[in-house]
Write an enzyme that holds these catalytic residues in place. Structure first.
Site, mmCIF file in Angstrom:
data_model
loop_
_atom_site.group_PDB
_atom_site.id
_atom_site.type_symbol
_atom_site.label_atom_id
_atom_site.label_comp_id
_atom_site.label_asym_id
_atom_site.label_seq_id
_atom_site.Cartn_x
_atom_site.Cartn_y
_atom_site.Cartn_z
ATOM 1 N N THR A 198 1.168 -3.662 5.142
ATOM 2 C CA THR A 198 2.385 -2.880 5.379
ATOM 3 C C THR A 198 2.754 -2.978 6.861
ATOM 4 O O THR A 198 1.883 -3.235 7.684
ATOM 5 C CB THR A 198 2.076 -1.417 4.986
ATOM 6 O OG1 THR A 198 2.047 -1.352 3.574
ATOM 7 C CG2 THR A 198 3.053 -0.413 5.544
ATOM 8 N N ARG A 226 5.503 3.483 -9.334
ATOM 9 C CA ARG A 226 4.641 4.124 -8.323
ATOM 10 C C ARG A 226 5.270 4.066 -6.923
ATOM 11 O O ARG A 226 5.786 3.040 -6.495
ATOM 12 C CB ARG A 226 3.287 3.429 -8.321
ATOM 13 C CG ARG A 226 2.286 3.975 -7.286
ATOM 14 C CD ARG A 226 2.284 3.177 -6.008
ATOM 15 N NE ARG A 226 1.205 3.570 -5.112
ATOM 16 C CZ ARG A 226 1.099 3.188 -3.847
ATOM 17 N NH1 ARG A 226 2.005 2.396 -3.325
ATOM 18 N NH2 ARG A 226 0.100 3.585 -3.112
ATOM 19 N N GLY A 228 4.362 4.959 -2.853
ATOM 20 C CA GLY A 228 3.246 5.284 -1.962
ATOM 21 C C GLY A 228 3.646 6.255 -0.865
ATOM 22 O O GLY A 228 4.643 6.974 -0.968
ATOM 23 N N GLY A 250 -2.341 2.186 4.611
ATOM 24 C CA GLY A 250 -3.601 2.403 3.918
ATOM 25 C C GLY A 250 -3.352 2.782 2.474
ATOM 26 O O GLY A 250 -2.245 2.579 1.954
ATOM 27 N N GLY A 252 -2.142 4.654 -0.133
ATOM 28 C CA GLY A 252 -1.076 5.652 -0.061
ATOM 29 C C GLY A 252 -1.334 6.952 -0.788
ATOM 30 O O GLY A 252 -0.910 8.020 -0.326
#
Ligand code: ASP
Length: 332
Positions: A198, A226, A228, A250, A252
């Site tokens: 990310t 989904r 995050g 990281g 999420g």
């Protein structure tokens, strides 16, 4: 050696690149990340490492240039993240990881520490630069978080570039997805699925304002729409010019539950402790205690930079208030 080279380049390449702004102005600083995870030198080819470093440097310099020319922290964050989104090397924009169904669904957010305005998009598949959509939600809508086709319709209505979903696909991510569907190659999956990649940025401008932003394709094989932590203000991103600018990366689900970005900021503000100390407590104690991996980049109103992670590596780069540039990948 490489750091030295970058500092030299900063000094000689352009008279604009003076670290000290005109008198009376606040010194500027910027930090960016390209994700945290199982980033180990043994697993990285020299070519890939060089390409990642070059792209981090390009994004860092683009953001810093905005700041030293008197631009807003928000614009510095936006240009740094746009640069990383356009690169297939990171899990954001082009190069986003694949969902379980083989599509790409991206999340992004941005926050202005000067007035606590914020904007975010979640689950978008056609906006070329999701961070620009997050920015537009903040600047041009009465809302904070738009999702899916609604976010895309809004983005089109304000003139942002929409692309075919195929634009985001890359061979590397396709193979990662294919391998993860084959039990026989489980070893390959475990080596790659922790490479979150990310991207995010935090910046401090000459007016003393802080801003933060984060952009991601989320987690490989995510399902059912989904979302995050990256587009969740207070989890993946937070900025308040009194205390902090924070961008997280990281796992999420844990970052949402621990409200990581806001918790770090609040600890620093209420406990009157350095922001980096607050970040270390949350990343190394709370998250480790929950079994979560990841990291954050932090920036305080004085320009102190924190690059804190509990994984083997985090792609990270920064230029401090003295103009010292650093680009790192692995644990020191
Ligand atoms: N935090 C992101 C998410 O859970 C993933 C990452 O940071 O790489 O969607």
């Amino acid at each position: 050696m490489r750091e030295l080279l970058i500092i030299l380049l900063l000094i000689i390449s352009s008279p604009d690149m003076n670290a000290e702004p005109a008198s009376g102005k606040h010194p500027v600083a910027i930090a960016i990340h390209g994700g945290a995870g199982t980033i180990i030198k043994d697993n990285m080819s020299a070519e890939k490492e060089a390409a990642i470093r070059a792209k981090l440097e390009q994004a860092l310099m683009a953001g810093h240039k905005v700041l030293i020319n008197g631009g807003d922290a928000l614009d510095a964050v936006t240009i740094a993240i746009t640069t990383l989104e356009d690169s297939p090397l990171f899990n954001a924009g082009k190069g986003a990881v694949y969902t379980y169904d083989g599509s790409n669904e991206m999340d992004a957010s941005i926050m202005d520490g000067g007035n606590l305005n914020a904007g975010a998009v979640a689950g978008v598949s056609r906006i070329k630069n999701p961070i620009l959509a997050a920015r537009a939600v903040m600047d041009q809508s009465p809302h904070v978080l738009l999702s899916g086709s609604g976010a895309e319709a809004f983005s089109a209505s304000v003139g942002l570039k929409l692309v075919e979903p195929a634009y985001f696909q890359t061979e590397f991510r396709r193979q990662q997805w294919e391998n993860s569907h084959k039990p026989a190659t489980a070893a390959i999956q475990s080596a790659t699925d922790k490479w979150f990649s990310t991207v995010g940025a935090v910046a401090l401008d000459q007016g003393g304002d802080l801003a933060a932003g984060t952009s991601t394709g989320g987690m490989l094989n995510k399902r059912w729409g989904r979302v995050g932590d990256s587009p969740i203000i207070g989890a993946g991103t937070y900025a308040d010019s009194r205390t902090c600018a924070i961008s997280a990366t990281g796992h999420g689900e844990f970052f949402i539950r621990a409200a990581v970005a806001h918790d770090i900021c609040s600890r620093a503000r209420y406990l009157k402790i350095p922001l980096t100390e607050a970040a270390e407590a949350v990343i190394h104690k709370d998250l480790v205690g929950m079994g979560a991996s990841g990291g954050v980049i932090t920036l305080d109103p004085s320009g102190n930079i924190g690059l804190v992670f509990n994984t083997p590596g985090m792609y990270r780069a920064s230029i401090d208030t003295r103009g010292k540039a650093t680009i790192k990948i692995y644990r020191p």
